[in-house]
Design a protein around this motif. Structure first.
Motif, short mmCIF file in Angstrom:
data_model
loop_
_atom_site.label_atom_id
_atom_site.label_comp_id
_atom_site.label_asym_id
_atom_site.label_seq_id
_atom_site.Cartn_x
_atom_site.Cartn_y
_atom_site.Cartn_z
N LYS A 6 6.87 0.03 13.15
CA LYS A 6 8.33 -0.09 13.18
C LYS A 6 8.88 -0.66 11.88
O LYS A 6 9.91 -0.22 11.37
CB LYS A 6 8.75 -0.96 14.36
N GLU A 7 8.17 -1.64 11.33
CA GLU A 7 8.64 -2.30 10.11
C GLU A 7 8.54 -1.39 8.88
O GLU A 7 9.34 -1.50 7.95
CB GLU A 7 7.84 -3.58 9.88
N LEU A 8 7.56 -0.50 8.86
CA LEU A 8 7.37 0.38 7.69
C LEU A 8 8.11 1.70 7.79
O LEU A 8 8.26 2.41 6.80
CB LEU A 8 5.88 0.65 7.48
N ALA A 9 8.58 2.05 8.98
CA ALA A 9 9.17 3.37 9.22
C ALA A 9 10.26 3.74 8.23
O ALA A 9 10.25 4.82 7.63
CB ALA A 9 9.71 3.45 10.65
N GLU A 16 0.83 -1.20 0.00
CA GLU A 16 0.00 0.00 0.00
C GLU A 16 0.87 1.25 0.00
O GLU A 16 0.57 2.22 -0.71
CB GLU A 16 -0.91 0.01 1.24
N LEU A 17 1.93 1.25 0.77
CA LEU A 17 2.83 2.40 0.84
C LEU A 17 3.46 2.68 -0.52
O LEU A 17 3.43 3.82 -1.02
CB LEU A 17 3.92 2.15 1.89
N ASP A 18 4.01 1.66 -1.14
CA ASP A 18 4.71 1.84 -2.42
C ASP A 18 3.77 2.30 -3.54
O ASP A 18 4.18 3.04 -4.44
CB ASP A 18 5.39 0.53 -2.83
N ASN A 19 2.52 1.88 -3.47
CA ASN A 19 1.57 2.20 -4.55
C ASN A 19 0.83 3.51 -4.35
O ASN A 19 0.14 3.97 -5.27
CB ASN A 19 0.53 1.08 -4.69
N SER A 20 0.95 4.13 -3.18
CA SER A 20 0.06 5.23 -2.85
C SER A 20 0.71 6.58 -2.62
O SER A 20 0.02 7.58 -2.49
CB SER A 20 -0.74 4.87 -1.58
N LEU A 21 2.03 6.63 -2.54
CA LEU A 21 2.69 7.91 -2.27
C LEU A 21 2.53 8.88 -3.43
O LEU A 21 2.78 8.52 -4.58
CB LEU A 21 4.17 7.70 -1.94
N MET A 22 2.14 10.10 -3.13
CA MET A 22 1.95 11.16 -4.12
C MET A 22 2.62 12.43 -3.60
O MET A 22 2.74 12.62 -2.39
CB MET A 22 0.44 11.45 -4.31
N PRO A 23 3.00 13.33 -4.51
CA PRO A 23 3.61 14.59 -4.05
C PRO A 23 2.68 15.42 -3.16
O PRO A 23 3.13 16.19 -2.33
CB PRO A 23 3.90 15.34 -5.36
N GLU A 24 1.36 15.23 -3.34
CA GLU A 24 0.40 16.04 -2.58
C GLU A 24 0.15 15.52 -1.16
O GLU A 24 -0.52 16.17 -0.37
CB GLU A 24 -0.95 16.09 -3.32
N ILE A 25 0.70 14.36 -0.84
CA ILE A 25 0.54 13.80 0.51
C ILE A 25 1.45 14.56 1.48
O ILE A 25 2.60 14.84 1.17
CB ILE A 25 0.91 12.30 0.52
N ASP A 26 0.93 14.87 2.66
CA ASP A 26 1.73 15.58 3.68
C ASP A 26 2.24 14.65 4.76
O ASP A 26 3.35 14.81 5.26
CB ASP A 26 0.87 16.68 4.33
N MET A 27 1.41 13.71 5.14
CA MET A 27 1.72 12.80 6.25
C MET A 27 1.37 11.37 5.86
O MET A 27 0.38 11.16 5.15
CB MET A 27 0.93 13.19 7.50
N VAL A 28 2.16 10.43 6.33
CA VAL A 28 1.86 9.02 6.11
C VAL A 28 1.58 8.38 7.47
O VAL A 28 2.43 8.39 8.36
CB VAL A 28 3.02 8.28 5.42
N GLY A 29 0.36 7.87 7.60
CA GLY A 29 -0.01 7.20 8.83
C GLY A 29 0.04 5.69 8.67
O GLY A 29 -0.51 5.15 7.70
N VAL A 30 0.70 5.03 9.58
CA VAL A 30 0.73 3.57 9.57
C VAL A 30 -0.29 3.08 10.60
O VAL A 30 -0.14 3.34 11.81
CB VAL A 30 2.12 3.02 9.92
N ASN A 31 -1.33 2.43 10.13
CA ASN A 31 -2.36 1.94 11.04
C ASN A 31 -1.94 0.57 11.57
O ASN A 31 -1.80 -0.38 10.81
CB ASN A 31 -3.71 1.84 10.32
N ASN A 32 -1.73 0.51 12.86
CA ASN A 32 -1.32 -0.75 13.50
C ASN A 32 -2.47 -1.73 13.63
O ASN A 32 -2.24 -2.89 13.98
CB ASN A 32 -0.74 -0.45 14.88
N ARG A 33 -3.68 -1.26 13.34
CA ARG A 33 -4.85 -2.13 13.40
C ARG A 33 -5.20 -2.60 11.98
O ARG A 33 -5.42 -1.78 11.09
CB ARG A 33 -6.06 -1.42 13.99
N ASN A 34 -5.22 -3.89 11.77
CA ASN A 34 -5.63 -4.44 10.49
C ASN A 34 -7.14 -4.23 10.35
O ASN A 34 -7.93 -4.78 11.12
CB ASN A 34 -5.29 -5.94 10.44
N LEU A 35 -7.56 -3.41 9.38
CA LEU A 35 -8.97 -3.06 9.25
C LEU A 35 -9.83 -4.24 8.78
O LEU A 35 -11.06 -4.15 8.80
CB LEU A 35 -9.13 -1.88 8.29
N LYS A 36 -9.19 -5.30 8.36
CA LYS A 36 -9.95 -6.48 7.93
C LYS A 36 -10.17 -7.46 9.07
O LYS A 36 -11.16 -8.16 9.13
CB LYS A 36 -9.24 -7.15 6.75
#
Length: 264
Positions: A201-204, A171-191
């Motif tokens: 820690k792993e995505l930092a 998701e991180l690799d496919n979603s970064l755009m110049p217009e993004i200001d902050m990247v939030g890593v959700n530790n809760r699996n929404l599924k």
């Protein structure tokens, strides 16, 4: 159908109705639509604690969190005791919120406000701006690359900041755009709703330095924040930890007192 897919399906119906009742042209006439937004990303960079304190009454994982909570008193306490920003849940069906909560929060505090919802339509971005938000949330698990690009560009045109939420490296690799200001890593699996702080820690290291790093969900003590700061996180979105108590404002004050003591 997992919970995220169900929420998205319900949200599409909700937004279609809202568009008919209050068209974009009406939203653009509301006073807050011309208001200059406050930067959450700048606040997080300057704040030693970086807490984004969240207001919510319930969630799918905690259906009876704090159903009678009143937004004004709680957000004022968040501001008074040192929050860098405030997140307001505006989803009604699953979180017991609404746009009125966002509007009341805007009238109550001068901090940057994140409209926390499941954005699936451009209409919701206009709505966020009109009701006093400074930041919108885009959930990568809910959107494709073209949608994230389109929504983030519109947000910037309206003066809003964008917090992109991811759950894994893909998701991180496919979603970064110049217009993004902050990247939030959700530790809760929404599924599955399982929580694991190691997700942050792993995505930092994979999050480019130009984006403010925000860790979301499952943070219940100051030790977790101190540990995540070592990985480069400057923002910490915390809601349930405070909202589950009888007095969320007092709980937040005690949490900040402990954190400031440990940060000295």
């Amino acid at each position: 159908m997992n919970i995220l897919e169900k929420i998205a399906a319900d949200k599409r119906v909700e937004v279609a109705t809202q568009k008919e009742e209050v068209p974009v042209e009406v939203l653009q006439l509301l006073p807050h639509f011309k208001r200059k937004c406050i930067s959450l990303s700048e606040n997080l960079r300057k704040s030693p604690a970086g807490i984004i304190a969240e207001f919510k009454r319930r969630s799918p994982s905690h259906p009876d969190l704090n159903p009678e909570a009143e937004v004004e008193e709680i957000v004022k306490a968040y501001e008074k005791f040192g929050a860098a920003g405030i997140s307001v849940l505006t989803d009604e069906a699953y979180f017991g919120g609404g746009m009125e909560d966002l509007s009341l929060a805007r009238e109550s505090v001068k901090l940057p406000l994140l409209r926390k919802d499941f954005v699936i339509d451009e209409y919701q971005i206009y709505e966020a701006k009109a009701m006093g938000a400074d930041v919108i949330l885009l959930i990568a698990a809910l959107l494709n690359e073209k949608q994230i690009e389109k929504f983030s560009k519109l947000a910037k045109e309206l003066g809003l900041e964008v917090l992109l939420e991811v759950h894994n490296r893909e998701e991180l690799d496919n979603s970064l755009m110049p217009e993004i200001d902050m990247v939030g890593v959700n530790n809760r699996n929404l599924k599955t709703f399982e929580v694991d702080l190691n997700t942050s820690k792993e995505l930092a290291a994979a999050i480019p330095e130009e984006y403010v790093k925000v860790s979301e969900s499952g943070i219940s003590d100051t030790a977790a924040i101190l540990e995540l700061q070592k990985s480069g996180f400057q923002g910490f979105l915390i809601g349930g930890n405070f909202m589950k108590t009888e007095d969320p404002g007092a709980s937040f004050a005690a949490f900040m007192q402990q954190l400031n003591k440990e940060n000295q």
